[in-house]
Design a protein around this motif. Structure first.
Motif, PDB file in Angstrom:
ATOM      1  N   LEU A   1      43.328  15.572 -54.944  1.00 58.76           N
ATOM      2  CA  LEU A   1      43.274  16.358 -53.713  1.00 58.76           C
ATOM      3  C   LEU A   1      41.914  17.036 -53.653  1.00 58.76           C
ATOM      4  O   LEU A   1      41.626  17.968 -54.411  1.00 58.76           O
ATOM      5  CB  LEU A   1      44.398  17.398 -53.687  1.00 58.76           C
ATOM      6  CG  LEU A   1      44.488  18.247 -52.412  1.00 58.76           C
ATOM      7  CD1 LEU A   1      44.721  17.366 -51.178  1.00 58.76           C
ATOM      8  CD2 LEU A   1      45.584  19.295 -52.537  1.00 58.76           C
ATOM      9  N   GLU A   2      41.066  16.572 -52.757  1.00 60.65           N
ATOM     10  CA  GLU A   2      39.677  17.021 -52.686  1.00 60.65           C
ATOM     11  C   GLU A   2      39.581  18.290 -51.832  1.00 60.65           C
ATOM     12  O   GLU A   2      39.678  18.236 -50.608  1.00 60.65           O
ATOM     13  CB  GLU A   2      38.798  15.917 -52.102  1.00 60.65           C
ATOM     14  CG  GLU A   2      38.809  14.631 -52.934  1.00 60.65           C
ATOM     15  CD  GLU A   2      37.987  13.522 -52.312  1.00 60.65           C
ATOM     16  OE1 GLU A   2      37.284  13.786 -51.313  1.00 60.65           O
ATOM     17  OE2 GLU A   2      38.052  12.384 -52.821  1.00 60.65           O
ATOM     18  N   LEU A   3      39.344  19.405 -52.500  1.00 60.33           N
ATOM     19  CA  LEU A   3      39.356  20.704 -51.825  1.00 60.33           C
ATOM     20  C   LEU A   3      37.959  21.292 -51.631  1.00 60.33           C
ATOM     21  O   LEU A   3      37.837  22.458 -51.275  1.00 60.33           O
ATOM     22  CB  LEU A   3      40.202  21.691 -52.645  1.00 60.33           C
ATOM     23  CG  LEU A   3      41.668  21.292 -52.875  1.00 60.33           C
ATOM     24  CD1 LEU A   3      42.349  22.293 -53.803  1.00 60.33           C
ATOM     25  CD2 LEU A   3      42.412  21.208 -51.545  1.00 60.33           C
ATOM     26  N   SER A   4      36.927  20.491 -51.839  1.00 57.75           N
ATOM     27  CA  SER A   4      35.564  21.032 -51.840  1.00 57.75           C
ATOM     28  C   SER A   4      34.709  20.514 -50.687  1.00 57.75           C
ATOM     29  O   SER A   4      33.490  20.375 -50.820  1.00 57.75           O
ATOM     30  CB  SER A   4      34.875  20.715 -53.170  1.00 57.75           C
ATOM     31  OG  SER A   4      34.807  19.315 -53.385  1.00 57.75           O
TER      32      SER A   4
ATOM     33  N   VAL B   1      41.142  18.342 -46.313  1.00 61.26           N
ATOM     34  CA  VAL B   1      41.398  18.188 -47.746  1.00 61.26           C
ATOM     35  C   VAL B   1      41.931  16.774 -48.015  1.00 61.26           C
ATOM     36  O   VAL B   1      43.120  16.573 -48.252  1.00 61.26           O
ATOM     37  CB  VAL B   1      42.380  19.255 -48.278  1.00 61.26           C
ATOM     38  CG1 VAL B   1      41.738  20.627 -48.248  1.00 61.26           C
ATOM     39  CG2 VAL B   1      43.680  19.267 -47.487  1.00 61.26           C
ATOM     40  N   PRO B   2      41.074  15.762 -48.017  1.00 62.27           N
ATOM     41  CA  PRO B   2      41.551  14.379 -48.187  1.00 62.27           C
ATOM     42  C   PRO B   2      42.163  14.144 -49.558  1.00 62.27           C
ATOM     43  O   PRO B   2      41.746  14.718 -50.564  1.00 62.27           O
ATOM     44  CB  PRO B   2      40.285  13.541 -47.995  1.00 62.27           C
ATOM     45  CG  PRO B   2      39.159  14.474 -48.301  1.00 62.27           C
ATOM     46  CD  PRO B   2      39.609  15.830 -47.873  1.00 62.27           C
TER      47      PRO B   2
ATOM     48  N   ASP C   1      36.847  27.833 -49.896  1.00 68.02           N
ATOM     49  CA  ASP C   1      36.506  27.741 -48.478  1.00 68.02           C
ATOM     50  C   ASP C   1      37.743  27.570 -47.595  1.00 68.02           C
ATOM     51  O   ASP C   1      37.762  28.039 -46.453  1.00 68.02           O
ATOM     52  CB  ASP C   1      35.575  26.552 -48.224  1.00 68.02           C
ATOM     53  CG  ASP C   1      34.174  26.780 -48.746  1.00 68.02           C
ATOM     54  OD1 ASP C   1      33.698  27.924 -48.703  1.00 68.02           O
ATOM     55  OD2 ASP C   1      33.554  25.802 -49.213  1.00 68.02           O
ATOM     56  N   VAL C   2      38.752  26.876 -48.113  1.00 70.13           N
ATOM     57  CA  VAL C   2      39.932  26.596 -47.298  1.00 70.13           C
ATOM     58  C   VAL C   2      40.561  27.899 -46.811  1.00 70.13           C
ATOM     59  O   VAL C   2      40.989  28.008 -45.658  1.00 70.13           O
ATOM     60  CB  VAL C   2      40.959  25.760 -48.078  1.00 70.13           C
ATOM     61  CG1 VAL C   2      42.202  25.503 -47.228  1.00 70.13           C
ATOM     62  CG2 VAL C   2      40.344  24.437 -48.530  1.00 70.13           C
ATOM     63  N   ALA C   3      40.581  28.899 -47.673  1.00 70.98           N
ATOM     64  CA  ALA C   3      41.136  30.195 -47.280  1.00 70.98           C
ATOM     65  C   ALA C   3      40.085  31.116 -46.684  1.00 70.98           C
ATOM     66  O   ALA C   3      40.357  31.840 -45.720  1.00 70.98           O
ATOM     67  CB  ALA C   3      41.787  30.869 -48.491  1.00 70.98           C
TER      68      ALA C   3
ATOM     69  N   ALA D   1      36.133  21.883 -56.988  1.00 68.38           N
ATOM     70  CA  ALA D   1      34.711  22.112 -56.714  1.00 68.38           C
ATOM     71  C   ALA D   1      33.941  20.799 -56.735  1.00 68.38           C
ATOM     72  O   ALA D   1      34.341  19.829 -57.375  1.00 68.38           O
ATOM     73  CB  ALA D   1      34.108  23.080 -57.735  1.00 68.38           C
ATOM     74  N   ASN D   2      32.831  20.785 -56.025  1.00 68.48           N
ATOM     75  CA  ASN D   2      31.943  19.633 -56.044  1.00 68.48           C
ATOM     76  C   ASN D   2      31.188  19.592 -57.373  1.00 68.48           C
ATOM     77  O   ASN D   2      30.714  20.628 -57.844  1.00 68.48           O
ATOM     78  CB  ASN D   2      30.952  19.742 -54.886  1.00 68.48           C
ATOM     79  CG  ASN D   2      30.115  18.494 -54.714  1.00 68.48           C
ATOM     80  OD1 ASN D   2      29.225  18.216 -55.512  1.00 68.48           O
ATOM     81  ND2 ASN D   2      30.404  17.729 -53.673  1.00 68.48           N
TER      82      ASN D   2
END
Length: 494
Positions: free
Chosen positions: A101-104, A90-91, A113-115, A421-422
């Motif tokens: 915070l990029e979570l995708s 998560v960069p 997806d992280v979880a 999301a992307n």
């Protein structure tokens, strides 16, 4: 330290975290919580020098300590070693004077997806050598469904059934679910809203007759929604990791408070930030960013949760929610564990559509949480200005959060905007926001045009959906969801 979980609606029947994760939701309809939350805190100075895997192991060991060190280590490695397109997982990147915070970066291009890359492993460990199989039943507003399908596809001893509101997810989200491969998956559109799907899923879990019939087949139900504590706990990790990245970048020092702005509908993503604060993370304010379905914004202003309003279909469909299930956990902690009062409020919400918590509790809630909403027009303007001024392409959900951040001057604290999301999951809406005509174009034509205009390649897992065979075309009335689960169970666990 022993950590036990119990329902938000009663203080009885303590469960280990493994038992709570396998069950998903309590028999009385409540969500599992632990009264030990915050008794053990994190050493933030030590966390700063850890990578994501090490941070995940420490956070998980704190919140679900009946998993052994070896079990947690194995789960984390299997979830994150190969499944994300960056070692950082998560960069954190600059966004003007704020941070993104990029979570995708996971396999389905959404923060879920992280979880949901981790939850199947946690469940497999918890299940152990039990002969009982698990049927995951999940409602989705767009992203959870594909992430659950991707996480649980072909996992031994497990099936997964996903319900989504027909016609109320993006074309890409729809294809992500309906083209899913796997011998143990079932997908069904529902004639209704996400709230209809979620309400019926909770009723399915409370259906004792159904449970007994499935038990006769050696099958138990569980959930992959954030109502499952195993979905919530992994999301705590990226708040801690984001803070560590800020310290390593030199933007803050250990101990400095940070604000987080979170686009959310079901409240799980922002609740994870509250859990992180209880663990000792220096969180200043958690900003709850809503779209036009602004039930949370109104609640944080008035103290009255009122779902008696028209549902609005927006360009940020994963947030099109009027009943934020995870807020029940927040109410439990806000009342210092008054499960009787929480149960009464949930009963009022179910029967009357509204409940109020009073000024005193609202004041306490506002010490940490603040809420605003953004319209679709505002969201589109933010997508366009963020691209033109920062050369950063964001999706409509992230744009809701950035819209709200942009309304306010800095208050002396660093601010992190969660990107959930992307943008290529919503190519038509993003392309239109950039000022280009989308009439007569499907999502893939919009995807092509967006790539040409921006020079940013669409993720392969989205672009290759073009022409993928549809494997699931079922649609049902909300009243038929339980029957669909039963038939899916019979097919998967023959």
């Amino acid at each position: 330290m022993k950590t036990f979980y119990h329902s938000t609606r009663n203080g009885g029947e303590p469960l280990t975290s493994k038992q709570a994760i396998l069950r998903g939701i309590a028999p009385d309809g409540g969500l599992y919580v632990s009264d030990q939350l915050g008794e053990e805190t994190l050493d933030m100075a030590a966390m700063v020098n850890q990578d994501y895997h090490e941070t995940a192991q420490k956070v998980l060991a704190t919140l679900i300590p009946d998993y052994s060190t070896e079990e947690i280590g194995s789960c984390v490695r299997d979830a994150y070693a190969e499944n994300f397109d960056t070692p950082a997982v998560v960069p954190l990147t600059p966004l003007g004077s704020d941070w993104l915070l990029e979570l995708s970066h996971g396999p389905t291009c959404a923060f879920k997806d992280v979880a949901l890359q981790l939850l199947p492993h946690l469940m497999s460990v918890a299940r152990g050598k039990s002969e009982h199989r698990i049927m995951i039943v999940t409602a989705t507003s767009g992203d959870t469904g594909k992430a659950a399908l991707a996480g649980f596809a072909d996992v031994e001893g497990t099936g997964v059934t996903v319900f989504y509101p027909e016609g109320k997810v993006s074309e890409i989200q729809h294809l992500q679910m309906t083209t899913q491969l796997g011998r143990n998956v079932a997908v069904c559109g529902v004639e209704g809203t996400f709230d209809d799907c979620q309400t019926q899923v909770k009723r399915i879990f409370a259906d004792t007759a159904l449970s007994e019939r499935l038990h006769g087949r050696g099958v138990a139900l569980s959930s992959a929604n954030s109502i499952n504590v195993g979905r919530l706990v992994p999301q705590v990790v990226y708040y801690v990791d984001a803070y560590a990245q800020l310290v390593r970048s030199g933007a803050i020092s250990v101990g400095d408070a940070v604000d987080f702005c979170v686009p959310t509908g079901n409240f799980g993503d922002v609740l994870a930030g509250y859990y992180a604060k209880r663990l000792g993370l220096p969180v200043g304010r958690l900003i709850v960013a809503s779209n036009t379905n602004k039930v949370l914004t109104d609640f944080l202003k008035t103290g009255s949760y009122d779902r008696r309003r028209d549902f609005v279909k927006t360009i940020s469909p994963s947030m099109d929610i009027l009943v934020s299930s995870n807020f029940e956990r927040m109410l439990y902690y806000l009342t210092d564990g008054d499960s009787e009062r929480v149960g009464a409020w949930m009963a009022e919400l179910a029967t009357q559509g509204v409940y109020s918590i009073g000024d005193e509790l609202l004041g306490r809630l506002r010490e940490t949480f603040y809420g605003e909403f953004a319209t679709d027009d505002e969201t589109r303007r933010t997508i366009r200005t963020t691209w033109e001024e920062e050369h950063i392409l964001i999706d409509p959900h992230t744009a809701v959060a950035k819209t709200i951040l942009d309304r306010h001057e800095h208050n002396g604290r660093m601010r992190v905007c969660l990107s959930t999301a992307n943008p290529y999951k919503f190519p038509a809406d993003v392309l239109a926001a950039l000022g280009h005509d989308t009439q007569g174009k499907d999502d893939f034509a919009c995807m092509d045009e967006l790539q040409r205009l921006t020079g940013i390649a669409a993720p392969r897992q989205l672009s290759t959906l073009r022409g993928a065979p549809v494997m699931h075309d079922s649609i049902c009335a909300k009243e038929a969801m339980a029957s669909f689960v039963e038939s899916a169970t019979a097919r998967i666990f023959r």
